[in-house]
Scaffold this motif. Structure first.
Motif, PDB file in Angstrom:
ATOM      1  N   UNK A 243       0.855  -1.175   0.139  1.00 20.09           N
ATOM      2  CA  UNK A 243      -0.005   0.015  -0.053  1.00 20.09           C
ATOM      3  C   UNK A 243       0.840   1.283   0.042  1.00 20.09           C
ATOM      4  N   UNK A 244       1.944   1.019   0.517  1.00 21.27           N
ATOM      5  CA  UNK A 244       2.880   2.246   0.701  1.00 21.27           C
ATOM      6  C   UNK A 244       4.111   2.125  -0.218  1.00 21.27           C
ATOM      7  N   UNK A 245       4.646   2.879  -0.744  1.00 25.02           N
ATOM      8  CA  UNK A 245       5.819   3.102  -1.470  1.00 25.02           C
ATOM      9  C   UNK A 245       6.957   2.571  -0.819  1.00 25.02           C
ATOM     10  N   UNK A 246       7.361   2.944   0.513  1.00 23.40           N
ATOM     11  CA  UNK A 246       8.531   2.704   1.406  1.00 23.40           C
ATOM     12  C   UNK A 246       8.113   1.784   2.439  1.00 23.40           C
TER      13      UNK A 246
ATOM     14  N   UNK B 201       4.821  -8.144 -16.428  1.00 23.89           N
ATOM     15  CA  UNK B 201       4.401  -9.108 -17.626  1.00 23.89           C
ATOM     16  C   UNK B 201       3.145 -10.019 -17.007  1.00 23.89           C
ATOM     17  N   UNK B 202       3.556 -10.349 -15.608  1.00 24.18           N
ATOM     18  CA  UNK B 202       2.450 -11.215 -14.700  1.00 24.18           C
ATOM     19  C   UNK B 202       2.655 -10.783 -13.468  1.00 24.18           C
ATOM     20  N   UNK B 203       1.546 -10.883 -12.789  1.00 22.36           N
ATOM     21  CA  UNK B 203       1.209 -10.404 -11.356  1.00 22.36           C
ATOM     22  C   UNK B 203       0.815 -11.827 -10.509  1.00 22.36           C
ATOM     23  N   UNK B 204       1.440 -11.519  -9.583  1.00 24.50           N
ATOM     24  CA  UNK B 204       1.080 -12.387  -8.365  1.00 24.50           C
ATOM     25  C   UNK B 204      -0.141 -11.548  -7.154  1.00 24.50           C
ATOM     26  N   UNK B 205      -1.240 -12.127  -6.898  1.00 25.43           N
ATOM     27  CA  UNK B 205      -1.643 -11.643  -5.966  1.00 25.43           C
ATOM     28  C   UNK B 205      -1.769 -12.603  -4.459  1.00 25.43           C
ATOM     29  N   UNK B 206      -0.809 -11.777  -3.657  1.00 27.80           N
ATOM     30  CA  UNK B 206      -0.225 -12.417  -2.116  1.00 27.80           C
ATOM     31  C   UNK B 206      -0.960 -11.389  -1.230  1.00 27.80           C
ATOM     32  N   UNK B 207      -1.948 -10.718  -1.423  1.00 32.18           N
ATOM     33  CA  UNK B 207      -2.323  -9.917  -0.251  1.00 32.18           C
ATOM     34  C   UNK B 207      -3.359 -10.680   0.505  1.00 32.18           C
TER      35      UNK B 207
ATOM     36  N   UNK C 120      -9.438  -7.370  -2.886  1.00 31.72           N
ATOM     37  CA  UNK C 120     -10.147  -6.327  -3.682  1.00 31.72           C
ATOM     38  C   UNK C 120      -9.521  -5.108  -3.636  1.00 31.72           C
ATOM     39  N   UNK C 121      -9.414  -4.317  -2.562  1.00 30.36           N
ATOM     40  CA  UNK C 121      -8.751  -2.965  -2.522  1.00 30.36           C
ATOM     41  C   UNK C 121      -7.358  -3.025  -3.137  1.00 30.36           C
TER      42      UNK C 121
END
Ligand SMILES: NC(=O)c1ccc[n+]([C@@H]2O[C@H](COP(=O)([O-])OP(=O)(O)OC[C@H]3O[C@@H](n4cnc5c(N)ncnc54)[C@H](OP(=O)(O)O)[C@@H]3O)[C@@H](O)[C@H]2O)c1
Length: 217
Positions: A31-34, A62-68, A74-75
């Motif tokens: 959620x945060x850049x740092x 090119x490819x994305x993993x959702x590990x949240x 969803x957010x």
């Protein structure tokens, strides 16, 4: 390949480290850049890993993993951005677990819908493939840790994307073709997510998260 790993938890860090080890460019999103957790991970990669927001990670990937976290997924994909994820494969390893009332967690969605489907509906032009959510993160990237035949599922609406992800599971993580079960469209995520109450109970009964299911027929 440039790969975005959305998520700074144990799953994101384990998958991201394995992919860096294989020579891929990996951007960890938060959620945060740092994010401190992402920064700590970047320091372990000898400059081969990068960090940013969910959007920074998704843009060049090119490819994305959702590990949240399931309650944040969803957010997180909304922040990553529908446009930045358009036409890409999103490998969804999340589980819809709600820990707000303590242990054991309940499922935030089940029976007639799933988190995989919710993510696919939020990203209609992205090829969402649900996989790896039925095993511990250590097993995801190293199935040989468990002896014998044990299985992993892929589910998603695009057959080509399911085949591509099955290939990556083999090439990147060492899952044998015979142990990868293609369950068809994304509604199969209902079943693979609803396994979690049993999985969590087994973890405490067996005293370890390093186990998996085998299918006999
Ligand atoms: N642990 C395992 O072995 C295992 C196995 C199979 C599947 N899974 C699933 O994999 C996922 C990741 O698990 P984990 O234990 O590594 O990490 P986690 O603690 O469940 O999730 C951490 C990530 O979720 C993000 N997040 C949390 N709340 C959010 C919100 N409201 N909005 C947007 N993002 C949010 C965090 O963002 P920040 O970086 O900004 O904090 C962080 O990147 C979960 O869905 C879990 O159920 C875990």
């Amino acid at each position: 390949v440039t790969i975005a790993v959305l998520g700074t938890g144990a799953v994101g860090r384990t998958i991201a480290s394995k992919l860096v080890e294989l020579g891929h460019d990996v951007i960890m999103g938060s959620r945060t850049r740092d994010s401190d957790k992402a920064a700590e991970w970047v320091r372990t990669t000898d400059g081969r890993g990068a960090q940013g927001t969910f959007a920074d990670a998704a843009g060049p990937a090119d490819v994305v993993f959702n590990c949240t976290s399931g309650v944040g997924s969803l957010a997180a994909v909304e922040l990553a951005g529908r446009d930045r994820l358009r036409r890409k494969i999103l490998i969804d390893v999340s589980n819809p677990l709600d820990f707000s009332r303590g242990m054991p967690p309940s499922l935030t969605v089940c029976n007639t819908d799933s988190l995989g489907e919710q993510i696919q509906r939020a990203l209609p032009e992205t090829k969402v493939v649900k996989t790896l959510n039925t095993v511990n993160h250590l097993v995801m990237v190293d199935p040989l840790r468990i002896p014998g035949d044990h299985v992993i599922y892929v589910a998603g609406n695009d057959a080509g994307a399911r085949a591509q992800v099955a290939g990556w599971l083999g090439d990147w993580f060492g899952w044998k073709p015979g142990s990868i079960i293609d369950l068809g469209d994304i509604t199969a995520a209902r079943g693979t997510e609803m396994v979690l109450p049993l999985w969590i109970r087994l973890m405490s009964t067996l005293g370890t998260p390093v186990f998996n299911f085998t299918i006999a027929r």
